[in-house]
Scaffold this motif. Structure first.
Motif, PDB file in Angstrom:
ATOM      1  N   GLY A 185       0.837  -1.193   0.000  1.00 31.76           N
ATOM      2  CA  GLY A 185       0.000   0.000   0.000  1.00 31.76           C
ATOM      3  C   GLY A 185       0.864   1.230   0.000  1.00 31.76           C
ATOM      4  N   PRO A 186       0.238   2.374  -0.080  1.00 31.32           N
ATOM      5  CA  PRO A 186       0.987   3.629  -0.179  1.00 31.32           C
ATOM      6  C   PRO A 186       1.823   3.952   1.053  1.00 31.32           C
ATOM      7  CG  PRO A 186      -1.366   4.031   0.071  1.00 31.32           C
ATOM      8  CD  PRO A 186      -1.207   2.572  -0.189  1.00 31.32           C
ATOM      9  N   LEU A 187       1.530   3.314   2.195  1.00 32.17           N
ATOM     10  CA  LEU A 187       2.325   3.555   3.398  1.00 32.17           C
ATOM     11  C   LEU A 187       3.194   2.352   3.765  1.00 32.17           C
ATOM     12  CD1 LEU A 187      -0.127   5.543   5.731  1.00 32.17           C
ATOM     13  CD2 LEU A 187       1.626   6.417   4.180  1.00 32.17           C
ATOM     14  N   SER A 188       3.400   1.454   2.815  1.00 35.08           N
ATOM     15  CA  SER A 188       4.271   0.301   3.070  1.00 35.08           C
ATOM     16  C   SER A 188       5.658   0.783   3.486  1.00 35.08           C
ATOM     17  CB  SER A 188       4.387  -0.566   1.814  1.00 35.08           C
ATOM     18  OG  SER A 188       3.154  -1.168   1.519  1.00 35.08           O
ATOM     19  N   GLY A 189       6.210   0.143   4.502  1.00 38.43           N
ATOM     20  CA  GLY A 189       7.536   0.511   4.980  1.00 38.43           C
ATOM     21  C   GLY A 189       7.539   1.607   6.019  1.00 38.43           C
ATOM     22  N   LYS A 190       6.374   2.190   6.302  1.00 42.30           N
ATOM     23  CA  LYS A 190       6.306   3.262   7.299  1.00 42.30           C
ATOM     24  C   LYS A 190       5.697   2.729   8.596  1.00 42.30           C
ATOM     25  CE  LYS A 190       6.202   7.154   4.106  1.00 42.30           C
ATOM     26  NZ  LYS A 190       7.649   7.395   4.326  1.00 42.30           N
ATOM     27  N   GLN A 385     -15.105   5.812  10.916  1.00 37.61           N
ATOM     28  CA  GLN A 385     -14.233   5.115   9.978  1.00 37.61           C
ATOM     29  C   GLN A 385     -14.006   5.958   8.729  1.00 37.61           C
ATOM     30  OE1 GLN A 385     -12.694   2.123  10.748  1.00 37.61           O
ATOM     31  NE2 GLN A 385     -11.468   2.625   8.951  1.00 37.61           N
ATOM     32  N   ALA A 386     -15.054   6.644   8.272  1.00 44.23           N
ATOM     33  CA  ALA A 386     -14.903   7.517   7.099  1.00 44.23           C
ATOM     34  C   ALA A 386     -13.973   8.679   7.409  1.00 44.23           C
ATOM     35  CB  ALA A 386     -16.276   8.033   6.653  1.00 44.23           C
ATOM     36  N   VAL A 387     -14.073   9.246   8.611  1.00 41.81           N
ATOM     37  CA  VAL A 387     -13.151  10.309   9.015  1.00 41.81           C
ATOM     38  C   VAL A 387     -11.719   9.786   9.022  1.00 41.81           C
ATOM     39  CG1 VAL A 387     -12.466  11.818  10.927  1.00 41.81           C
ATOM     40  CG2 VAL A 387     -14.889  11.567  10.347  1.00 41.81           C
ATOM     41  N   ALA A 388     -11.533   8.577   9.544  1.00 40.85           N
ATOM     42  CA  ALA A 388     -10.195   7.983   9.592  1.00 40.85           C
ATOM     43  C   ALA A 388      -9.628   7.782   8.195  1.00 40.85           C
ATOM     44  CB  ALA A 388     -10.262   6.646  10.328  1.00 40.85           C
ATOM     45  N   GLU A 389     -10.461   7.330   7.277  1.00 39.96           N
ATOM     46  CA  GLU A 389      -9.980   7.067   5.920  1.00 39.96           C
ATOM     47  C   GLU A 389      -9.660   8.375   5.188  1.00 39.96           C
ATOM     48  OE1 GLU A 389     -13.042   4.593   4.339  1.00 39.96           O
ATOM     49  OE2 GLU A 389     -12.502   2.906   5.644  1.00 39.96           O
ATOM     50  N   ARG A 390     -10.434   9.420   5.459  1.00 35.92           N
ATOM     51  CA  ARG A 390     -10.110  10.703   4.839  1.00 35.92           C
ATOM     52  C   ARG A 390      -8.799  11.247   5.398  1.00 35.92           C
ATOM     53  NH1 ARG A 390     -13.973  16.028   3.756  1.00 35.92           N
ATOM     54  NH2 ARG A 390     -12.288  17.345   2.962  1.00 35.92           N
ATOM     55  N   LEU A 391      -8.602  11.118   6.698  1.00 32.61           N
ATOM     56  CA  LEU A 391      -7.340  11.560   7.299  1.00 32.61           C
ATOM     57  C   LEU A 391      -6.173  10.774   6.711  1.00 32.61           C
ATOM     58  CD1 LEU A 391      -5.800  13.252   9.387  1.00 32.61           C
ATOM     59  CD2 LEU A 391      -6.246  11.426  11.058  1.00 32.61           C
ATOM     60  N   MET A 392      -6.358   9.467   6.527  1.00 34.05           N
ATOM     61  CA  MET A 392      -5.279   8.644   5.967  1.00 34.05           C
ATOM     62  C   MET A 392      -4.989   9.053   4.530  1.00 34.05           C
ATOM     63  SD  MET A 392      -3.239   6.576   7.299  1.00 34.05           S
ATOM     64  CE  MET A 392      -4.226   6.641   8.794  1.00 34.05           C
ATOM     65  N   SER A 393      -6.023   9.414   3.793  1.00 32.21           N
ATOM     66  CA  SER A 393      -5.821   9.890   2.425  1.00 32.21           C
ATOM     67  C   SER A 393      -4.977  11.159   2.412  1.00 32.21           C
ATOM     68  CB  SER A 393      -7.168  10.144   1.749  1.00 32.21           C
ATOM     69  OG  SER A 393      -7.010  10.656   0.468  1.00 32.21           O
ATOM     70  N   GLU A 394      -5.229  12.054   3.368  1.00 35.14           N
ATOM     71  CA  GLU A 394      -4.437  13.283   3.469  1.00 35.14           C
ATOM     72  C   GLU A 394      -2.979  12.957   3.809  1.00 35.14           C
ATOM     73  OE1 GLU A 394      -5.330  16.386   2.851  1.00 35.14           O
ATOM     74  OE2 GLU A 394      -7.459  15.999   2.487  1.00 35.14           O
ATOM     75  N   ILE A 395      -2.783  11.983   4.693  1.00 34.95           N
ATOM     76  CA  ILE A 395      -1.431  11.581   5.065  1.00 34.95           C
ATOM     77  C   ILE A 395      -0.687  10.992   3.877  1.00 34.95           C
ATOM     78  CG2 ILE A 395      -0.114   9.948   6.474  1.00 34.95           C
ATOM     79  CD1 ILE A 395      -2.314  10.317   8.635  1.00 34.95           C
ATOM     80  N   ILE A 396      -1.380  10.148   3.122  1.00 37.24           N
ATOM     81  CA  ILE A 396      -0.755   9.527   1.940  1.00 37.24           C
ATOM     82  C   ILE A 396      -0.330  10.604   0.943  1.00 37.24           C
ATOM     83  CG2 ILE A 396      -1.248   8.083  -0.068  1.00 37.24           C
ATOM     84  CD1 ILE A 396      -3.097   6.427   1.862  1.00 37.24           C
ATOM     85  N   GLN A 397      -1.199  11.579   0.710  1.00 36.22           N
ATOM     86  CA  GLN A 397      -0.864  12.669  -0.207  1.00 36.22           C
ATOM     87  C   GLN A 397       0.337  13.455   0.304  1.00 36.22           C
ATOM     88  OE1 GLN A 397      -4.165  15.156  -1.475  1.00 36.22           O
ATOM     89  NE2 GLN A 397      -5.589  13.436  -1.315  1.00 36.22           N
ATOM     90  N   HIS A 398       0.432  13.635   1.600  1.00 41.58           N
ATOM     91  CA  HIS A 398       1.546  14.372   2.195  1.00 41.58           C
ATOM     92  C   HIS A 398       2.894  13.718   1.889  1.00 41.58           C
ATOM     93  CE1 HIS A 398       3.683  16.810   5.202  1.00 41.58           C
ATOM     94  NE2 HIS A 398       4.242  15.692   5.628  1.00 41.58           N
ATOM     95  N   PHE A 399       2.911  12.402   1.833  1.00 46.44           N
ATOM     96  CA  PHE A 399       4.161  11.673   1.649  1.00 46.44           C
ATOM     97  C   PHE A 399       4.445  11.354   0.180  1.00 46.44           C
ATOM     98  CE2 PHE A 399       3.679  11.001   6.195  1.00 46.44           C
ATOM     99  CZ  PHE A 399       4.990  11.133   6.629  1.00 46.44           C
ATOM    100  N   GLN A 400       3.538  11.696  -0.706  1.00 46.19           N
ATOM    101  CA  GLN A 400       3.779  11.409  -2.139  1.00 46.19           C
ATOM    102  C   GLN A 400       4.636  12.498  -2.785  1.00 46.19           C
ATOM    103  OE1 GLN A 400      -0.214  10.798  -3.661  1.00 46.19           O
ATOM    104  NE2 GLN A 400      -0.122   8.608  -3.270  1.00 46.19           N
TER     105      GLN A 400
END
Length: 400
Positions: A185-190, A385-400
């Motif tokens: 996944g996009p956060l693999s290794g973190k 859960q939807a709030v958590a997934e939106r937050l995770m999406s923001e985190i993934i974008q931050h690290f891309q």
């Protein structure tokens, strides 16, 4: 590599609506998915919706002239790597337990020689009924595996208990574990470090200082991080929630224990401090229950400030996580108080919510503001859960 194939059997329960998201998420993870719908399932979700998401791989009729020329119920089970039943209703579990095969779903399950995963979803009384318990025990003895059900509120008004179908990501994590599919996944290794729930600060052996935090938001974030491929450490105060599969859970009671567990879990790439840590603790914990003395005067209770775990992680940990996210539960002046807290603590982002609204603390929904250097975003009310997934999406974008 050839994609792993899931045969999804949708049972006739209200949780069938979640299978639309399950299909989409399975495809996002690289699975190929075919679907069998029971007749009852078609009262909850339409075949058109399912077939559109499943790219036409939908079957429902045991005696379909076109599909059954090569004995469809045999072919469907043979082509799959795993069969997932979601929701697994009490009726479907009873049919499986007794070897009944009067429709395409039950015939396919009886003809199947691949691993079977059930995600039960039903009313708590049905789940606890002796007949269902007997059927579950028999299916487990037959080698069938289970994910859930979970505790929570039911579709019926004023109903709560164990019976909710597991969330799509939880089901897919169980599928991957059964099939030995490596998580990517996009956060693999973190490494993501998350705190959740309240802390309990003892006054004496009977009483303690605490708050109404349920831990639901923090646990939802842990599920979302794990689904994104991260290694997740969840440091949790006392809650009544099962840890998500694949997440390392460290259970604590007090703020001081939580801080020590956080220190031991570091270093981390991302720290999400979601716990509602008690600000204060008793300066002196009594070794026996403190009783009324008949004077009518309350006993003196001297308080001491608890350690600031968020500030420690953001300002003192070495190496500091690349992204530190704090949470602020406020009852007034939400934006001003939360903005001030972010600057004072030194965290990169801060998620603020107004807990003066009835049902937020301990409930299943949340409405938050995400505060960053770039500005403030108001998110509409949604399930945690939807709030958590939106937050995770923001985190993934931050690290891309």
């Amino acid at each position: 590599m050839n994609p792993k194939k899931i045969l999804l059997i949708i049972g006739g329960g209200i949780a069938a609506y979640k299978t639309l998201e399950l299909i989409r998420r399975a495809q996002d993870r690289g699975f190929e998915i075919s679907v069998v719908m029971t007749g009852a399932a078609q009262h909850f979700v339409t075949p058109l919706s399912v077939s559109t998401l499943a790219k036409g791989r939908l079957y429902s009729d045991l005696f379909d002239r076109q599909e059954d020329m090569d004995v469809g119920h045999i072919r469907l089970s043979r082509q799959a790597d795993i069969v997932v039943v979601a929701p697994a209703t009490a009726d479907l579990m009873a049919k499986m337990s007794h070897g009944l095969a009067d429709d395409l779903a039950s015939a396919t399950l009886l003809a199947n020689d691949k691993p079977v995963l059930l995600a039960p979803g039903m009313n708590p009384n049905m789940w606890e009924h002796p007949a269902t318990r007997r059927n579950r025990a028999q299916l487990a003895e037959d080698g069938v595996q289970f994910v859930g059900p979970m505790a929570g509120e039911m579709a019926e008004a004023n109903e709560a208990g164990t019976g909710r179908m597991a969330e799509p990501d939880e089901i897919l994590e169980a599928v991957q574990a059964i099939l030995g599919v490596p998580k990517a996944g996009p956060l693999s290794g973190k490494h993501v470090l998350i705190t959740a729930g309240p802390t309990h600060e003892p006054i004496d052996p009977v009483r303690y200082i605490a708050n109404r935090s349920s831990g639901k938001q923090g646990y939802a974030i842990a599920r979302a991080a794990q689904a994104a491929g991260a290694k997740v450490t969840l440091v949790s105060g006392p809650v009544d929630i099962a840890a998500p599969d694949g997440v390392k859970l460290v259970s604590v009671q007090t703020a001081r224990q939580m801080k020590q567990a956080v220190i031991e879990a570091l270093p981390a790439d991302i720290a999400i401090m979601c716990a509602a840590v008690a600000d204060w603790r008793a300066t002196h914990e009594a070794d026996r229950k403190q009783k009324k003395d008949g004077s009518g005067k309350p006993a003196a209770l001297e308080l001491t400030e608890n350690p600031d775990i968020l500030a420690y992680v953001a300002q003192q940990s070495d190496p500091r996580p690349a992204l530190v996210i704090g949470f602020a539960a406020e009852t007034d002046n939400l934006i001003d108080n939360a903005t001030s807290k972010r600057l004072r603590k030194g965290c990169d982002w801060l998620v603020a919510n107004d807990v003066s609204q009835e049902g937020v603390m301990g409930g299943d929904h949340n409405a938050v503001h995400l505060i960053r250097d770039s500005g403030i975003e108001a998110w509409p009310q949604a399930g945690k859960q939807a709030v958590a997934e939106r937050l995770m999406s923001e985190i993934i974008q931050h690290f891309q």
